[in-house]
Design an enzyme around this catalytic site. Structure first.
Site, short mmCIF file in Angstrom:
data_model
loop_
_atom_site.label_atom_id
_atom_site.label_comp_id
_atom_site.label_asym_id
_atom_site.label_seq_id
_atom_site.Cartn_x
_atom_site.Cartn_y
_atom_site.Cartn_z
N HIS A 78 19.32 7.67 42.30
CA HIS A 78 20.78 6.92 42.50
C HIS A 78 21.75 7.81 41.75
O HIS A 78 21.88 7.97 40.37
CB HIS A 78 20.47 5.36 42.26
CG HIS A 78 20.39 5.10 40.67
ND1 HIS A 78 21.48 4.75 39.96
CD2 HIS A 78 19.30 5.07 40.22
CE1 HIS A 78 20.80 4.44 38.78
NE2 HIS A 78 19.66 4.69 38.70
N ASP A 106 13.83 8.10 38.57
CA ASP A 106 14.64 7.55 37.97
C ASP A 106 14.58 7.99 36.49
O ASP A 106 15.00 8.87 36.02
CB ASP A 106 14.50 6.00 38.24
CG ASP A 106 15.87 5.39 37.88
OD1 ASP A 106 16.53 5.52 36.80
OD2 ASP A 106 16.22 4.24 38.61
N ASP A 133 20.70 7.96 33.43
CA ASP A 133 20.37 6.96 34.29
C ASP A 133 21.47 6.91 35.40
O ASP A 133 22.24 6.14 35.08
CB ASP A 133 19.78 5.76 33.58
CG ASP A 133 19.57 4.68 34.51
OD1 ASP A 133 19.13 4.98 35.99
OD2 ASP A 133 19.53 3.44 34.03
N GLU A 157 21.72 1.07 43.45
CA GLU A 157 20.65 0.96 42.66
C GLU A 157 20.93 -0.25 41.53
O GLU A 157 20.05 -1.00 41.07
CB GLU A 157 19.93 2.14 42.05
CG GLU A 157 18.54 2.06 41.59
CD GLU A 157 18.55 1.65 40.03
OE1 GLU A 157 17.36 1.27 39.85
OE2 GLU A 157 19.51 1.64 39.32
N GLU A 158 21.91 -0.06 40.82
CA GLU A 158 22.24 -0.67 39.60
C GLU A 158 22.58 -2.22 40.02
O GLU A 158 22.43 -2.99 38.85
CB GLU A 158 23.43 -0.10 38.92
CG GLU A 158 23.17 1.18 38.12
CD GLU A 158 22.06 1.26 37.09
OE1 GLU A 158 21.64 0.20 36.79
OE2 GLU A 158 21.69 2.26 36.66
N HIS A 164 20.74 2.60 29.29
CA HIS A 164 21.97 1.82 29.43
C HIS A 164 22.97 1.75 28.38
O HIS A 164 23.64 0.74 28.26
CB HIS A 164 21.41 0.37 29.90
CG HIS A 164 21.08 0.41 31.38
ND1 HIS A 164 21.03 -0.68 31.92
CD2 HIS A 164 20.77 1.15 32.13
CE1 HIS A 164 20.58 -0.71 33.30
NE2 HIS A 164 20.54 0.76 33.62
#
Length: 349
Positions: free
Chosen positions: A71, A244, A189, A223-224, A324
């Protein structure tokens, strides 16, 4: 590391892709980058109605298909309100700790694509003024704001700049490539894996490698927020591999130097037969790998399965520390992931 992977190309893709802001809901510049690369490589692709890009390499058998995904959407923020003192209240996009952006620089993009710089601050940023309140303030969206790098004194002077509720806010990625092979940046990510997929496509295409099955590469853009790869797949796909990240840390088996293979995340176990094939291939090809479990994780494969798609699914990716937040991985993990994707794309089911 095996010699056939040219890490410098993957690094170039990463550096360029990480420099393009693309929080969920504002990904058109990043998808344009993907499409430009695919056009240069003369690879067929199409764009879904909600903006994902799907590249396709034809295989010897086009009645059975395989798919890899990554993504290009990231975390970010939006302007929730313009405050009377000229600061901006914010709402996060995606799940991250607000403490990870406290004191970070950012860019605010208006609806007419004017950019202004600012800083994420908590509402009690100075120990000289607030004392222990500054140290103990809970970092929640309600206690965070953006301070603009403009001479504004009230709400009307901010509005005069063209800033409004709903404008996107891009945290500074602070991307760094070290001489020891580490990559430090926000949004590894999943832009590290998107770059790996681009490299895999380039490698397979330019080396005229005959794939056993038609293989698609799905660059998702939601995706998030949970529905990135929930739609738009070919009905012939039998295996779907989400590329991922692994999540190394205390109590985890993942590593920043390996490709990580997820046995189970918050959506449940991934397909055991497919995981066995991937781990066996890593052993056979001497690819450094780790198997791990992530209790607070979901992927494009999770979204696709929840939407009712009937294929076997797996989750792999380079180990990314401090996911994250301000993330870090190593080129060894990036190369190992590229090796596994290229090797598995040539394997029979």
């Amino acid at each position: 590391m095996n010699n056939y992977i040219d890490y410098t190309i993957i690094q170039k893709y990463m550096q360029e892709l990480l420099s393009i802001p693309s929080p969920t809901g504002n990904t058109s510049k990043a998808t344009k980058y993907i499409k430009d690369i695919l056009t240069d490589l003369k690879v067929n692709y199409h764009t879904t109605n909600k903006g994902a890009v799907i590249a396709v390499l034809e295989g010897e058998d086009n009645t059975i298909e395989r798919s890899f995904s990554a993504h290009i959407d990231t975390l970010g923020a939006m302007v929730k309100a313009i405050n009377e003192n000229g600061t901006l209240s914010i709402v996060p996009i995606g799940g991250y700790m607000m403490s990870s952006i406290d004191g970070e620089s950012c860019i605010i993009e208006t609806m007419d694509e004017k950019n202004y710089t600012g800083t994420f601050q908590n509402i009690k940023p100075s120990v000289h003024i607030h004392g222990n309140d500054a140290r103990e303030l809970k970092k929640t969206p309600e206690n965070m704001e953006v301070v603009l790098d403009e001479k504004v004194k009230d709400k009307s002077s901010v509005e005069a700049l063209g800033i409004s509720v709903g404008d996107f806010i891009f945290p500074d990625t602070r991307t760094t490539f070290t001489s020891s092979g580490f990559i430090k940046s926000r949004y590894l990510d999943d832009k590290a894996s998107a770059s790996i997929l681009l490299y895999a496509i380039k490698y397979l295409k330019e080396n005229n490698i005959k794939l056993p099955y038609t293989t698609s590469f799905f660059f998702s853009n939601y995706e998030e927020v949970g529905h990135g790869a929930s739609s738009s797949h070919s009905k012939n796909i039998k295996e779907f591999i989400s590329v991922d990240m692994g999540a190394p840390g205390k109590g985890q088996n993942s590593s920043e130097y390996s490709v990580c293979i997820c046995a189970k995340d918050s959506s449940g176990p991934y397909d055991l037969e497919l995981r066995k094939k991937l781990t066996a291939l890593c052993r056979d090809k001497n690819i450094d790998y780790r198997v791990d479990i992530y209790p607070y994780y979901g992927s494009d494969a999770s979204a696709a399965l929840a939407a009712g798609w009937d294929f076997k699914a797996a989750l792999i990716g380079p180990g990314v520390f401090a996911s994250h937040a301000y993330e870090r991985t190593h080129q060894d993990a990036v190369v190992a992931t590229a090796e596994l994707i290229i090797a598995y794309s040539m394997e029979a089911m």
